[in-house]
Design an enzyme around this catalytic site. Structure first.
Site, PDB file in Angstrom:
ATOM      1  N   GLN A  11      -9.882  -4.256  -2.924  1.00 16.80           N
ATOM      2  CA  GLN A  11     -11.196  -3.851  -2.418  1.00 16.80           C
ATOM      3  C   GLN A  11     -12.278  -4.207  -3.431  1.00 16.80           C
ATOM      4  O   GLN A  11     -13.358  -4.681  -3.064  1.00 16.80           O
ATOM      5  CB  GLN A  11     -11.205  -2.337  -2.158  1.00 16.80           C
ATOM      6  CG  GLN A  11     -12.528  -1.831  -1.620  1.00 16.80           C
ATOM      7  CD  GLN A  11     -12.804  -2.319  -0.204  1.00 16.80           C
ATOM      8  OE1 GLN A  11     -11.998  -2.132   0.678  1.00 16.80           O
ATOM      9  NE2 GLN A  11     -13.966  -2.953   0.010  1.00 16.80           N
ATOM     10  N   HIS A  35      -7.411   0.499  -6.208  1.00 16.86           N
ATOM     11  CA  HIS A  35      -7.592  -0.331  -4.999  1.00 16.86           C
ATOM     12  C   HIS A  35      -8.203  -1.671  -5.450  1.00 16.86           C
ATOM     13  O   HIS A  35      -9.357  -1.986  -5.133  1.00 16.86           O
ATOM     14  CB  HIS A  35      -8.482   0.404  -3.995  1.00 16.86           C
ATOM     15  CG  HIS A  35      -8.407  -0.124  -2.595  1.00 16.86           C
ATOM     16  ND1 HIS A  35      -7.591  -1.184  -2.232  1.00 16.86           N
ATOM     17  CD2 HIS A  35      -9.052   0.247  -1.446  1.00 16.86           C
ATOM     18  CE1 HIS A  35      -7.737  -1.420  -0.939  1.00 16.86           C
ATOM     19  NE2 HIS A  35      -8.615  -0.577  -0.446  1.00 16.86           N
ATOM     20  N   ARG A  80     -13.014  -8.822   2.174  1.00 18.72           N
ATOM     21  CA  ARG A  80     -11.603  -8.534   1.885  1.00 18.72           C
ATOM     22  C   ARG A  80     -10.774  -9.774   2.200  1.00 18.72           C
ATOM     23  O   ARG A  80      -9.891 -10.177   1.437  1.00 18.72           O
ATOM     24  CB  ARG A  80     -11.103  -7.349   2.742  1.00 18.72           C
ATOM     25  CG  ARG A  80     -11.683  -5.998   2.365  1.00 18.72           C
ATOM     26  CD  ARG A  80     -11.214  -5.534   1.005  1.00 18.72           C
ATOM     27  NE  ARG A  80      -9.777  -5.451   0.900  1.00 18.72           N
ATOM     28  CZ  ARG A  80      -9.043  -4.410   1.311  1.00 18.72           C
ATOM     29  NH1 ARG A  80      -9.628  -3.355   1.828  1.00 18.72           N
ATOM     30  NH2 ARG A  80      -7.723  -4.404   1.150  1.00 18.72           N
ATOM     31  N   ARG A 109       0.875  -1.173   0.000  1.00 15.69           N
ATOM     32  CA  ARG A 109       0.000   0.000   0.000  1.00 15.69           C
ATOM     33  C   ARG A 109       0.906   1.214   0.000  1.00 15.69           C
ATOM     34  O   ARG A 109       1.707   1.407   0.924  1.00 15.69           O
ATOM     35  CB  ARG A 109      -0.911   0.013   1.234  1.00 15.69           C
ATOM     36  CG  ARG A 109      -1.557   1.367   1.467  1.00 15.69           C
ATOM     37  CD  ARG A 109      -2.631   1.352   2.509  1.00 15.69           C
ATOM     38  NE  ARG A 109      -3.818   0.700   2.007  1.00 15.69           N
ATOM     39  CZ  ARG A 109      -5.025   0.771   2.578  1.00 15.69           C
ATOM     40  NH1 ARG A 109      -5.191   1.484   3.674  1.00 15.69           N
ATOM     41  NH2 ARG A 109      -6.061   0.159   2.059  1.00 15.69           N
ATOM     42  N   CYS A 143     -16.363   1.221   0.856  1.00 16.24           N
ATOM     43  CA  CYS A 143     -15.169   0.439   1.190  1.00 16.24           C
ATOM     44  C   CYS A 143     -14.735   0.667   2.630  1.00 16.24           C
ATOM     45  O   CYS A 143     -14.013  -0.158   3.195  1.00 16.24           O
ATOM     46  CB  CYS A 143     -14.032   0.775   0.224  1.00 16.24           C
ATOM     47  SG  CYS A 143     -13.483   2.492   0.320  1.00 16.24           S
ATOM     48  N   ASP A 200     -17.484   6.706  -1.502  1.00 17.06           N
ATOM     49  CA  ASP A 200     -16.188   6.640  -0.809  1.00 17.06           C
ATOM     50  C   ASP A 200     -15.920   8.030  -0.238  1.00 17.06           C
ATOM     51  O   ASP A 200     -16.600   9.006  -0.588  1.00 17.06           O
ATOM     52  CB  ASP A 200     -15.093   6.208  -1.807  1.00 17.06           C
ATOM     53  CG  ASP A 200     -13.726   6.022  -1.163  1.00 17.06           C
ATOM     54  OD1 ASP A 200     -13.653   5.839   0.066  1.00 17.06           O
ATOM     55  OD2 ASP A 200     -12.707   6.069  -1.897  1.00 17.06           O
TER      56      ASP A 200
HETATM   57  N1  NVA Z   1     -10.174   6.498  -1.483  1.00 14.14           N
HETATM   58  C1  NVA Z   1      -9.810   6.092  -0.147  1.00 14.14           C
HETATM   59  C2  NVA Z   1      -9.981   4.627   0.030  1.00 14.14           C
HETATM   60  C3  NVA Z   1      -9.678   4.131   1.424  1.00 14.14           C
HETATM   61  C4  NVA Z   1      -9.806   2.634   1.558  1.00 14.14           C
HETATM   62  C5  NVA Z   1      -8.371   6.497   0.132  1.00 14.14           C
HETATM   63  O1  NVA Z   1      -7.526   6.309  -0.753  1.00 14.14           O
HETATM   64  O2  NVA Z   1      -8.100   7.012   1.214  1.00 14.14           O
HETATM   65  N1   CP Z   2     -11.138  -0.256   2.746  1.00  8.64           N
HETATM   66  C1   CP Z   2      -9.859  -0.251   3.142  1.00  8.64           C
HETATM   67  O1   CP Z   2      -8.931  -0.466   2.356  1.00  8.64           O
HETATM   68  O2   CP Z   2      -9.701   0.003   4.466  1.00  8.64           O
HETATM   69  P1   CP Z   2      -8.318   0.337   5.203  1.00  8.64           P
HETATM   70  O3   CP Z   2      -7.835   1.639   4.626  1.00  8.64           O
HETATM   71  O4   CP Z   2      -8.676   0.440   6.646  1.00  8.64           O
HETATM   72  O5   CP Z   2      -7.348  -0.760   4.925  1.00  8.64           O
END
Ligand code: NVA
Ligand code: CP
Length: 314
Positions: free
Chosen positions: A138, A135, A298, A108, A270, A230
């Site tokens: 997800q 992502h 997940r 990540r 998500c 989101d």
């Molecule tokens: N769009 C959000 C998704 C979090 C799981 C982010 O990147 O923070």
């Molecule tokens: N939805 C998701 O990826 O959650 P986190 O950012 O908590 O891992």
């Protein structure tokens, strides 16, 4: 037709064929049911998986770490400034070192280019656990969840309301692969990237999916079977939060907006959710909200993915 994903990377979702998507979703469902029925298979016993986190996480970290434990794989979690890519070590050198220790790397991070560069150098499978642009894990979980609730993916009308961000991009690619009707409603200036749209349209042309993007949340949601949203300010955009609150006015998923969807439509997010911003309590807490099934899946989707790329499907 492909029968294995051994050794493969998952960087966007757009690298999969529709058959390869099924290769993940079908065992995810059967292995989930087997797990719930009490069957235990530690098919990845003796392997190790690195989980590198450059951004915060609740679901991703827990689902990958627990998923590894259930498979018998050893998870090596590296988060924060002491983890991988510290001390100015190059992406190439980091990849060449890590491939000597582990059988797969989950990352990540911020820039999609970093994970692409890493995967290019790394001889073991690399899985994108969220970048600024995508992502994919997800959306694998979300597709599994939609299929569980609606019995199918093809021809499902999937509306996404909000920022044209990493989730929007992955819904475009995943929805196109699955043959869904993907409808996005994004504020002006917050539409998805044109190159991702082009990629999704190319996939859709082969699968029979449809892609529609507008600046009107009502247009996106009308008659939809699923409505998703989101956060308006993703990780790394915290300082834009105030400005985005005004830009996204009218894009909150509330009961009135859900009322335009098909009767029985599901709500997805998500998570983490910002209650009162992109979604109201009334919607996220409604019986039609399936956000916690999504979070659980997940684990199941990623377990299936990891066993496939590790070549441990037994
Ligand atoms: N769009 C959000 C998704 C979090 C799981 C982010 O990147 O923070
Ligand atoms: N939805 C998701 O990826 O959650 P986190 O950012 O908590 O891992």
């Amino acid at each position: 037709m492909t029968t294995t994903l051994e050794g493969r990377d998952l960087l966007t979702l757009g690298e999969l064929t529709p058959d390869e998507l099924r290769l993940i979703l079908d065992p995810a469902r059967t292995q989930k049911n087997a797990w719930l029925a009490g069957e235990r298979s530690r098919s990845a016993e003796g392997t190790a998986v690195a989980i590198v986190l450059h951004k915060p996480s609740l679901r991703t970290r827990m689902s990958f770490e627990v998923g590894c434990a259930r498979l018998g794989a050893h998870p090596v979690v590296m988060s924060g400034p002491d983890g991988a890519f510290s001390r100015n070590e190059t992406v190439y050198d980091t990849a060449k070192v890590m491939e000597r220790y582990v059988d797969a790397v989950v990352i990540r991070t911020f820039a999609q280019s970093l994970i692409e560069e890493f995967a290019e150098a790394c001889s073991v499978p690399v899985v994108n656990a969220l970048t600024d642009d995508f992502h994919p894990c997800q959306v694998l979980a979300d597709l599994l969840t939609v299929e569980e609730h609606l019995g199918q993916l093809k021809d499902v009308t999937f509306a996404y309301v909000g920022d044209g961000n990493n989730m929007a991009h992955s819904y475009l690619l995943g929805g196109a692969l699955a043959g869904m009707n993907v409808r996005l409603g994004c504020p002006v200036g917050f539409e998805p990237k044109e190159e991702v749209l082009e990629h999704a349209r190319g996939i859709a042309a082969a699968t029979g999916a449809t892609i529609h993007v507008s600046n009107d949340p009502r247009e996106a949601v009308e008659g939809a079977h699923v409505v998703a949203t989101d956060t308006w300010a993703s990780m790394g955009q915290e300082e834009e939060h105030g400005a985005r609150l005004s830009a996204f006015e009218g894009f909150t998923v509330d009961s009135a907006l859900m009322g335009l969807a098909e009767p029985g439509a599901r709500f997805m997010h998500c998570l983490p959710a910002h209650r009162g911003e992109e979604v109201t309590d009334e919607v996220i807490d409604a019986a039609y909200s399936i956000v916690f099934d999504e979070a659980e899946n997940r684990l199941h989707a990623q377990k299936a993915l990891l066993s496939l790329v590790l070549g441990c499907t037994g």
